[in-house]
Structures are given as structure tokens and as C-alpha cells.
Motif scaffolding. Structure first.
Motif, PDB file in Angstrom:
ATOM      1  N   HIS A 221       0.847  -1.195   0.045  1.00 42.16           N
ATOM      2  CA  HIS A 221       0.027  -0.130  -0.163  1.00 42.16           C
ATOM      3  C   HIS A 221       0.768   1.331   0.095  1.00 42.16           C
ATOM      4  CE1 HIS A 221      -3.574  -2.499   0.985  1.00 42.16           C
ATOM      5  NE2 HIS A 221      -2.992  -3.217   1.653  1.00 42.16           N
ATOM      6  N   HIS A 222       2.291   1.255   0.014  1.00 40.56           N
ATOM      7  CA  HIS A 222       3.065   2.352  -0.125  1.00 40.56           C
ATOM      8  C   HIS A 222       4.213   2.070  -1.229  1.00 40.56           C
ATOM      9  CE1 HIS A 222       6.181   0.458   2.432  1.00 40.56           C
ATOM     10  NE2 HIS A 222       5.456  -0.147   3.349  1.00 40.56           N
ATOM     11  N   PRO A 223       4.879   3.232  -1.693  1.00 40.33           N
ATOM     12  CA  PRO A 223       5.748   3.131  -2.515  1.00 40.33           C
ATOM     13  C   PRO A 223       7.205   2.401  -1.741  1.00 40.33           C
ATOM     14  CG  PRO A 223       5.414   5.520  -1.915  1.00 40.33           C
ATOM     15  CD  PRO A 223       4.559   4.445  -1.077  1.00 40.33           C
ATOM     16  N   GLY A 224       7.154   2.062  -0.821  1.00 36.44           N
ATOM     17  CA  GLY A 224       8.539   1.665  -0.102  1.00 36.44           C
ATOM     18  C   GLY A 224       8.798   0.116  -0.415  1.00 36.44           C
ATOM     19  N   HIS A 225       9.909  -0.266  -0.351  1.00 35.85           N
ATOM     20  CA  HIS A 225      10.058  -1.742  -0.558  1.00 35.85           C
ATOM     21  C   HIS A 225      11.003  -2.156   0.540  1.00 35.85           C
ATOM     22  CE1 HIS A 225      13.810  -0.394  -2.055  1.00 35.85           C
ATOM     23  NE2 HIS A 225      13.032   0.127  -3.095  1.00 35.85           N
ATOM     24  N   ALA A 226      11.438  -3.615   0.668  1.00 38.47           N
ATOM     25  CA  ALA A 226      12.009  -3.971   1.768  1.00 38.47           C
ATOM     26  C   ALA A 226      13.317  -3.161   2.074  1.00 38.47           C
ATOM     27  CB  ALA A 226      12.505  -5.395   1.888  1.00 38.47           C
ATOM     28  N   ASP A 227      14.446  -2.872   0.747  1.00 37.66           N
ATOM     29  CA  ASP A 227      15.410  -2.326   1.158  1.00 37.66           C
ATOM     30  C   ASP A 227      15.340  -0.984   1.548  1.00 37.66           C
ATOM     31  OD1 ASP A 227      17.092  -4.490   0.458  1.00 37.66           O
ATOM     32  OD2 ASP A 227      17.138  -4.025  -1.568  1.00 37.66           O
ATOM     33  N   ALA A 228      14.184  -0.086   1.006  1.00 36.65           N
ATOM     34  CA  ALA A 228      14.053   1.342   1.243  1.00 36.65           C
ATOM     35  C   ALA A 228      13.713   1.392   2.790  1.00 36.65           C
ATOM     36  CB  ALA A 228      12.767   1.688   0.563  1.00 36.65           C
ATOM     37  N   ILE A 229      12.887   0.366   3.379  1.00 36.97           N
ATOM     38  CA  ILE A 229      12.578   0.367   4.906  1.00 36.97           C
ATOM     39  C   ILE A 229      13.861   0.099   5.748  1.00 36.97           C
ATOM     40  CG2 ILE A 229      11.340  -0.875   6.685  1.00 36.97           C
ATOM     41  CD1 ILE A 229       9.144  -1.673   4.423  1.00 36.97           C
ATOM     42  N   MET A 233      15.737   2.786   8.319  1.00 37.89           N
ATOM     43  CA  MET A 233      16.038   2.613   9.511  1.00 37.89           C
ATOM     44  C   MET A 233      17.446   2.690   9.909  1.00 37.89           C
ATOM     45  SD  MET A 233      13.301   1.710  11.213  1.00 37.89           S
ATOM     46  CE  MET A 233      11.448   1.474  10.740  1.00 37.89           C
ATOM     47  N   ALA A 234      18.130   3.124   8.951  1.00 38.11           N
ATOM     48  CA  ALA A 234      19.762   3.288   9.120  1.00 38.11           C
ATOM     49  C   ALA A 234      20.384   1.723   9.174  1.00 38.11           C
ATOM     50  CB  ALA A 234      19.820   4.185  10.151  1.00 38.11           C
ATOM     51  N   HIS A 235      19.602   0.932   8.578  1.00 36.18           N
ATOM     52  CA  HIS A 235      20.173  -0.326   8.819  1.00 36.18           C
ATOM     53  C   HIS A 235      21.225  -0.367   7.132  1.00 36.18           C
ATOM     54  CE1 HIS A 235      17.128  -1.987  11.568  1.00 36.18           C
ATOM     55  NE2 HIS A 235      17.884  -1.076  12.108  1.00 36.18           N
ATOM     56  N   THR A 236      21.930   0.241   6.938  1.00 34.73           N
ATOM     57  CA  THR A 236      22.674   0.302   5.910  1.00 34.73           C
ATOM     58  C   THR A 236      23.778  -0.715   5.695  1.00 34.73           C
ATOM     59  OG1 THR A 236      23.950   1.980   6.608  1.00 34.73           O
ATOM     60  CG2 THR A 236      22.134   2.695   5.294  1.00 34.73           C
ATOM     61  N   PRO A 237      24.172  -1.040   4.377  1.00 34.20           N
ATOM     62  CA  PRO A 237      25.620  -2.059   4.523  1.00 34.20           C
ATOM     63  C   PRO A 237      26.840  -1.465   5.251  1.00 34.20           C
ATOM     64  CG  PRO A 237      24.465  -1.624   2.381  1.00 34.20           C
ATOM     65  CD  PRO A 237      23.673  -0.896   3.327  1.00 34.20           C
ATOM     66  N   ASP A 238      27.741  -2.424   5.767  1.00 34.03           N
ATOM     67  CA  ASP A 238      28.687  -1.864   6.158  1.00 34.03           C
ATOM     68  C   ASP A 238      29.800  -1.270   5.475  1.00 34.03           C
ATOM     69  OD1 ASP A 238      28.146  -3.042   9.009  1.00 34.03           O
ATOM     70  OD2 ASP A 238      28.640  -5.063   8.115  1.00 34.03           O
ATOM     71  N   TYR A 245      25.761   4.892  -2.007  1.00 34.42           N
ATOM     72  CA  TYR A 245      25.023   4.386  -3.288  1.00 34.42           C
ATOM     73  C   TYR A 245      23.610   4.366  -3.144  1.00 34.42           C
ATOM     74  CZ  TYR A 245      23.790   2.324  -7.561  1.00 34.42           C
ATOM     75  OH  TYR A 245      22.824   1.576  -8.539  1.00 34.42           O
ATOM     76  N   HIS A 246      23.312   3.342  -2.071  1.00 35.11           N
ATOM     77  CA  HIS A 246      21.757   2.790  -1.861  1.00 35.11           C
ATOM     78  C   HIS A 246      21.245   3.992  -1.166  1.00 35.11           C
ATOM     79  CE1 HIS A 246      22.237  -1.262  -3.348  1.00 35.11           C
ATOM     80  NE2 HIS A 246      23.075  -1.570  -2.430  1.00 35.11           N
ATOM     81  N   HIS A 247      21.641   4.892  -0.491  1.00 30.84           N
ATOM     82  CA  HIS A 247      21.169   5.984   0.265  1.00 30.84           C
ATOM     83  C   HIS A 247      20.619   6.822  -0.962  1.00 30.84           C
ATOM     84  CE1 HIS A 247      20.843   6.592   4.554  1.00 30.84           C
ATOM     85  NE2 HIS A 247      21.010   7.953   4.180  1.00 30.84           N
ATOM     86  N   ALA A 248      21.388   7.299  -1.884  1.00 35.45           N
ATOM     87  CA  ALA A 248      20.805   8.073  -2.915  1.00 35.45           C
ATOM     88  C   ALA A 248      19.887   7.271  -3.883  1.00 35.45           C
ATOM     89  CB  ALA A 248      21.887   8.529  -3.751  1.00 35.45           C
ATOM     90  N   GLN A 249      20.135   5.872  -3.954  1.00 32.26           N
ATOM     91  CA  GLN A 249      19.385   5.197  -5.100  1.00 32.26           C
ATOM     92  C   GLN A 249      17.796   5.028  -4.664  1.00 32.26           C
ATOM     93  OE1 GLN A 249      20.298   1.005  -5.204  1.00 32.26           O
ATOM     94  NE2 GLN A 249      19.675   0.962  -7.364  1.00 32.26           N
ATOM     95  N   TYR A 250      17.594   4.970  -3.361  1.00 34.12           N
ATOM     96  CA  TYR A 250      16.392   4.638  -2.800  1.00 34.12           C
ATOM     97  C   TYR A 250      15.397   6.060  -2.190  1.00 34.12           C
ATOM     98  CZ  TYR A 250      17.407  -0.163  -3.538  1.00 34.12           C
ATOM     99  OH  TYR A 250      17.813  -1.418  -4.035  1.00 34.12           O
ATOM    100  N   LEU A 251      16.289   7.056  -2.286  1.00 36.65           N
ATOM    101  CA  LEU A 251      15.582   8.490  -1.679  1.00 36.65           C
ATOM    102  C   LEU A 251      14.227   8.515  -2.064  1.00 36.65           C
ATOM    103  CD1 LEU A 251      16.179  10.295   0.203  1.00 36.65           C
ATOM    104  CD2 LEU A 251      17.306  11.980  -1.572  1.00 36.65           C
TER     105      LEU A 251
END
Length: 278
Positions: A221-229, A233-238, A245-251
Motif C-alpha cells: 500500500h505504499h511506495p517503499g520496499h524492503a531495502d527502502a525500509i 531505519m539506518a540499517h545500511t550495508p557495512d 550509493y543505496h542511500h541516494a538510489q532509494y531516496l
């Protein structure tokens, strides 16, 4: 002598302490604390010249893994709506009220909210956001954390800014001149006065668990997906490069998701049935 300390000696000391404390089960904290204290003591001895060789390796295999229990959180939408109404009705300082009002909307860590600076926030324009610098994040090797702000959060923060003109702190404490912010105890005490006892379904940390659970539950029901969530949550790759890269990709997805989430909370507060379908 410090030079006589080796890994087997440390392992025996940790095992003996666990036996005496009857903490041999999973999640034992005493073993982790002992290993930390041993490491600090030996590093200090090496730096001060009391120990010539490098400190021995800290024991790992004998130490039970930590048990990570999620913070108590409201997961029922009806109860969440009732909590949001209770916050709006609470008669407390404007800083505490607004901190509680926006916490479920931004699901940042409590310390990241309380210690916020106005220089981190952009409230004007088409892309309002809160950029938490990596120096204030739980993991220091991550990129700055971007939090898109919904119209509701922008409205609350503008009111807060107008109430404390000239203060660099977003949430100054009672004595505005001492440079301190409101404390986490202030938020916990406010929730207790609203009828939510400490350790119950509501904690200042628990809003993150609420958000990630319901956002995943209503992902259709919303535009986000698992990686965006996870990123929000600031659960970004080490790996920092991947994180940036992902921070900008899913903004874009995250911005849409955050606006949907904020509107969803407002519908819950209004008591609208099946709020996630709107």
C-alpha cells in the motif's frame, strides 16, 4: 605481571565468572562485559609500557551470543491511534510534546532526535529533510542519514523553531541557557503520566519497531520496499561506498514511503477504519 596474561588465562577467568553468576545461557552479558574490560585493561598496560607484547586475542568461542530483544512497541493500529491522541492531549513542555509527536513519524533513535540541531534540518522547499551526521549515528562508519520530512513533521518543527528563536538546539532542556537538551527520562516520564508504564508496550525506542513492522506488513500500500525500509531505519550495508550509493538510489521511494506513513498515522489518530487503504 601484565606480560603473563594470555588468551587461555582470560578464557578461564570468563568461564569461572559465568559459572559463579549462573549465566551460562544465551545472551549472557557478563561475559561480554568482562571481555571488554580485559581488552581495555591490557591495551592500557601496553600503552603505558607495562606490557611489551601486543595484547592477547580475546576469547570468542566460549562467550554466548548476545540476545537482542526488540524494544516494547505498539503493533496494533487501533492502540497506536489511541497513543497518538494521548500525545496530542498531553500537557507538557512544547519540546517534550513535539519530540513525542514526531518520533513515530520519523522513527529515528531517541538520542538522534533529542540532540538534533537546526543546522541539520531543511524545512523550506520541495524536499524538506533532516540529515543526521554520521558523528551522531549509532554506527560511525555510515553515511549521513537522510530523513525525508512529511508535511505534518514540517509543521511541528516550524512551531518548535518559533518557540525557541535563536537556539541552535532543536529540543533544549528546561534551562535553555545551559546548552543541554531534554533527556530521555523526560520522554519516558511523559509517557508514564499518559498512562503508559515503563516497560509496557510503549518506549521511546519502540517507535522504530512499530514502523518497520507495520511498513513491512502494509508494503503493498505504499511506495517503499524492503531495502527502502531498512535504509530508512539506518540499517545500511557495512561497506560505506555501497551505503552512500543505496542511500541516494532509494531516496525517492523513501520519501514517498515516509509521506504515506505520516498520513497513515494521522488517519489512525482520527480513528479511520482500514487507514492503510487510503
Amino acid at each position: 605481571m601484565a606480560d603473563d596474561v594470555d588468551t587461555p588465562m582470560l578464557a578461564r577467568a570468563i568461564q569461572l565468572s559465568m559459572q559463579r553468576q549462573h549465566t551460562k545461557g544465551p545472551g549472557s552479558e557478563i561475559a561480554h562485559k568482562l571481555r571488554r574490560d580485559f581488552r581495555r585493561a591490557l591495551e592500557f598496560a601496553h600503552e603505558m609500557g607495562y606490557r611489551k607484547p601486543q595484547p592477547p586475542m580475546m576469547p570468542k568461542r566460549i562467550i554466548p551470543p548476545r540476545r537482542h530483544n526488540p524494544q516494547p512497541a505498539i503493533l496494533d493500529p487501533t492502540e497506536l491511534g489511541a497513543f497518538l491522541r494521548a500525545v496530542d492531549a498531553y500537557q507538557g513542555s512544547i519540546e517534550v510534546v513535539i519530540a513525542l509527536q514526531i518520533s513515530p513519524h520519523v522513527f529515528m533513535r531517541p538520542g538522534e532526535i533529542r540532540n538534533g540541531l537546526w543546522t541539520e534540518v531543511t524545512l523550506e522547499g520541495d524536499d524538506p529533510r533532516w540529515v543526521v551526521p554520521t558523528s551522531r549515528m549509532k554506527r560511525k562508519n555510515r553515511a549521513n542519514h537522510i530523513v525525508p520530512l512529511s508535511p505534518y513533521v514540517v509543521d511541528r518543527l516550524r512551531l518548535l523553531r518559533d518557540c525557541n528563536p535563536g537556539s541552535p538546539l532543536m529540543f533544549p532542556g528546561r534551562n535553555h541557557s545551559d546548552g543541554r537538551t531534554i533527556s530521555e527520562n523526560s520522554l519516558l516520564a511523559a509517557m508514564t503520566r499518559m498512562g503508559y508504564e515503563r516497560g509496557s508496550t510503549v518506549t521511546s525506542h519502540g517507535f522504530r519497531h512499530t514502523a518497520t513492522t507495520l511498513l513491512n506488513q502494509f508494503r503493498d500500500h505504499h511506495p517503499g520496499h524492503a531495502d527502502a525500509i531498512e535504509l530508512q531505519m539506518a540499517h545500511t550495508p557495512d561497506n560505506l561506498v555501497r551505503a552512500v550509493y543505496h542511500h541516494a538510489q532509494y531516496l525517492e521511494e523513501r520519501r514517498g514511503m515516509m509521506h504515506w506513513w505520516s498520513a497513515y498515522l494521522e488517519r489512525l489518530k482520527a480513528g479511520i477504519p482500514d487507514a492503510h487503504f487510503n
